[in-house]
Enzyme design. Structure first.
Site, PDB file in Angstrom:
ATOM      1  N   CYS A 171       0.816  -1.222   0.000  1.00  0.00           N
ATOM      2  CA  CYS A 171       0.000   0.000   0.000  1.00  0.00           C
ATOM      3  C   CYS A 171       0.849   1.273   0.000  1.00  0.00           C
ATOM      4  CB  CYS A 171      -0.949   0.004   1.192  1.00  0.00           C
ATOM      5  SG  CYS A 171      -0.128   0.313   2.763  1.00  0.00           S
ATOM      6  N   CYS A 189       3.530  -2.459   8.612  1.00  0.00           N
ATOM      7  CA  CYS A 189       2.653  -1.528   7.921  1.00  0.00           C
ATOM      8  C   CYS A 189       1.460  -1.379   8.857  1.00  0.00           C
ATOM      9  CB  CYS A 189       2.220  -2.139   6.592  1.00  0.00           C
ATOM     10  SG  CYS A 189       0.831  -1.266   5.860  1.00  0.00           S
ATOM     11  N   CYS A 249      -4.674  -1.934   4.614  1.00  0.00           N
ATOM     12  CA  CYS A 249      -3.711  -2.351   3.584  1.00  0.00           C
ATOM     13  C   CYS A 249      -4.216  -3.662   2.985  1.00  0.00           C
ATOM     14  CB  CYS A 249      -2.335  -2.530   4.218  1.00  0.00           C
ATOM     15  SG  CYS A 249      -1.148  -3.355   3.157  1.00  0.00           S
TER      16      CYS A 249
END
Ligand code: IVH
Length: 694
Positions: free
Chosen positions: A437, A452, A457
């Site tokens: 992402c 992340c 995502c």
């Protein structure tokens, strides 16, 4: 070790101790004998005669007596395996006799050669040999003096090793004392191997990975590492085993008495009879090298069926006089040889590194390697876990590497072959942004992984769904990883609840999906709604909550949403749930999106009640229980399990639905509250024990 008559007597004694027999100065040694007998049945023979719970009751009786009579504690009492806390250093000590290595052989010719030399040196036409497993663990040397274990040492350089006695005392299959004096032995040095069996190794690696730590390459490293831990109480929890197969030194009590040990098989029998785990049952006794070769082939076929790893076999001359006659070189005895099995290691080259985003957002580097065969499978990619791991293993792109596939465990890199570098290698560079992402990645101080943190995502969402439907979780057959990815791309899936909302009929336009497979998928989705609660908990993918923890949680609640009202402290009182896990569960159930998701799942028909089997005929059936305060005689979790085994039900709070409150030491507000409800019976721990032993 124990004959039938002794077994029956000890079992009779066990019953008396389990009833009301109380210890005193004169009978305490008898209680110790009972406990040692059951430890032997459990750890050496792996064939227990009483339940863990019953063992615990007897053990606690001994602990209590010894606490009140500290002068009567003996060095070999079963209680004396308890850790001594932190060890500062392992002092270096000299072995009574140097620990030699073994010569290796890899094929029939090597063995024929070795046999020929032994026959030449001895002048014999045929030699009697023993064949036994070559245990793949950490070598140890034990010294017993006047029947008591006085020292446990690592191999070290063969001349001197590290004194790890406190850690050796944690290994329950190694007796703290043994009746050597009955065999005219005053001091003895015994050699063997400490192992972690395959199933414990798998559990240990799973627990490391659940914590975000890299797993170990093989059980040998796990055993060797465990022996060097400075906190002895942790060593006990690693469930190590000790196999003893060699006697290197004996001093007799009476020098004039005749020798009773004449062969290697005599030694294995003696060790076994004295309570050691010797390879007596695994050992084969044969005449002549041709029979050895036959046996080896049969043995190698069984390699994968053994509960522990072996890396080959050891062939030994059985007759001890002949062993003496053949003697040794400075490196190895001439009377023994190792026959090595095909290695489960291979070399390859690290070609590139891909970064994959998991369901918790963790970004994992995966090495793409030159495909290579290891232990029967082709390996072409291998997880390299995190930055620290890469640093520790000194990995670079284009490095030659040694890999290992031990037992059923996923392949691991053992090391990078640094000497083979030619300058073309380059560093592995970690991305700063999510490869999927493109959001920025983060890393906290206490963790080794980059994450992340965008929970939307795409990579994470897909991975969460894959985990949710997977075999160990909701087990939705015919879904599979590839289908989840496909359905996600097509917009048929967007989150976990969408699994149950999906219009499966839309699949008929997709190649490979006929009416039959669509129907199968629809049935699989529908039936998964009735999966036991622990599977649903595991499927939710709460960080640090593996299958075992999920089971524990399911046992403690009657409905999934009960967890919304648990505090971190309450969660920590559950077995298996530590501070970190409790925090993660608490946060999960205090996140509005997750609560929303759970509501949606329930509305879609997913069952959330605990399915734990209720024993309707048990002596406590129909009764409800709650524990508060500290129990002295048993662990709270064991007491709770016992209640459930006997058909009782556990509640998480005081209410008029509660029948029994068991108040341990320092009981607080729950006790006060229960006192105000006349229908609740308040029991002390002793009353409770009487109730369950009735
Ligand atoms: S006999 C004097 N028997 O393998 C030689 N060793 O590679 C005594 N090992 O150092 C060793 N299983 O640590 C013997 N059944 C077995 C063994 C065994 C494993 C280890 C031992 C030795 C090493 C040599």
């Amino acid at each position: 070790m124990y004959n039938q008559e002794q077994i029956l007597l000890l079992q009779q004694d066990t019953k008396e101790w389990l009833n009301d027999k109380s210890p005193n100065e004169n009978n305490i040694e008898a209680l110790r004998s009972v406990l040692k007998f059951h430890e032997y049945r459990y750890y050496v023979e792996t064939n227990p005669l009483i339940s863990d719970y019953e063992y615990d009751l007897l053990y606690k009786k001994l602990v209590l007596f010894e606490q009140q009579n500290p002068l009567l504690i003996t060095k070999d009492s079963p209680t004396q395996r308890v850790g001594v806390g932190l060890i500062k250093d392992f002092p270096k000590v000299q072995h009574l006799v140097p620990m030699l290595s073994l010569e290796n052989s890899y094929n029939e010719e090597d063995l024929l050669d070795w046999d020929r030399k032994a026959k030449e040196l001895s002048g014999l036409n045929e030699i009697e040999y023993t064949i036994e497993p070559k245990f793949d663990g950490a070598s140890i040397s034990l010294v017993y003096e006047n029947n008591v274990l006085v020292r446990g040492v690592t191999r070290g350089d063969g001349e001197t090793g590290d004194d790890i006695t406190p850690n050796i005392r944690q290994i329950k299959s190694i007796p703290l004392s043994a009746a050597f004096s009955n065999h005219n032995i005053q001091q003895i040095e015994i050699r063997g191997e400490v192992l972690m069996n395959k199933s414990n190794f798998k559990k240990y690696n799973d627990s490391l990975m659940e914590e975000g730590l890299p797993p170990l390459a093989n059980p040998r490293n796990a055993a060797a590492g465990s022996l060097r831990i400075k906190d002895t109480s942790i060593v006990g929890k690693r469930n190590l085993e000790g196999f003893l197969y060699h006697v290197s030194y004996i001093s007799k009590t009476d020098e004039n008495k005749k020798e009773t040990l004449h062969s290697h098989s005599d030694i294995l029998n003696l060790l076994w009879d004295l309570g050691f785990k010797s390879p007596k049952k695994e050992m084969k006794l044969v005449k002549g090298i041709a029979s050895v070769i036959n046996e080896i082939n049969a043995f190698e076929k069984q390699r994968d069926d053994l509960p522990y790893e072996i890396d080959g076999l050891v062939i030994k001359v059985n007759d001890l006089h002949l062993q003496d006659q053949l003697g040794m070189t400075s490196h190895h005895p001439r009377w023994a040889i190792a026959y090595k099995f095909k290695a489960r290691q291979a070399t390859s080259q690290l070609l590139s590194v891909e970064f994959q985003v998991g369901r918790t957002g963790a970004v994992t580097p995966v090495a793409k390697i030159q495909p290579v065969q290891v232990g029967g499978v082709t390996v072409s990619s291998i997880s390299i876990h995190n930055e620290e791991y890469i640093k520790e293993k000194q990995l670079k792109i284009l490095d030659h590497i040694l890999i290992e596939r031990s037992g059923d465990v996923i392949p691991q890199i053992v090391k990078s072959l640094i000497d083979l570098r030619n300058g073309s290698e380059s560093d592995i560079v970690f991305p700063k942004t999510c490869p999927v992402c493109k959001d920025q990645l983060f890393k906290t101080e206490e963790e080794a992984v980059w994450r992340c943190i965008n929970i939307n995502c795409k990579a994470q969402v897909v991975e969460r769904i894959i985990h949710f439907v997977s075999k160990d979780a909701m087990d939705i057959k015919s879904f599979g990883e590839a289908n989840v990815r496909k359905f996600f791309e097509l917009g048929l899936l967007k989150d976990i609840p969408s699994v149950f909302e999906m219009d499966v009929h839309k699949l008929n336009s997709i190649e490979g999906f006929g009416a039959k497979s669509i129907q199968n998928l629809a049935i699989a989705i529908e039936t998964s709604k009735d999966q036991p609660l622990h599977r649903l908990i595991y499927a939710l993918g709460i960080r640090y909550v593996g299958e075992t923890t999920a089971k524990m949680l399911a046992q403690h609640i009657s409905h999934l949403t009960d967890l919304e009202s648990y505090s971190e402290e309450q969660l920590q009182s559950i077995d298996d749930v530590g501070v970190k896990v409790a925090k993660s569960i608490f946060e999960f159930f205090h996140n509005a999106d997750n609560i929303e998701m759970i509501k949606k799942l329930e509305a879609l028909g997913v069952k959330m009640e605990s399915h734990s089997i209720v024993n309707k005929t048990g002596s406590l059936s129909g009764q409800t229980f709650l524990f508060t305060g500290t129990l002295n005689e048993m662990k709270r979790s064991d007491a709770e399990t016992k209640v459930e085994e006997l058909g009782g039900k556990l509640l998480s709070g005081v209410s008029s639905k509660l029948n029994y409150l068991i108040a341990g030491a320092d009981a607080g507000s729950k006790l006060e509250k229960a006192k105000k409800i006349p229908s609740i019976k308040i029991l002390s721990e002793q009353d409770f024990l009487k109730l369950i032993l009735k």
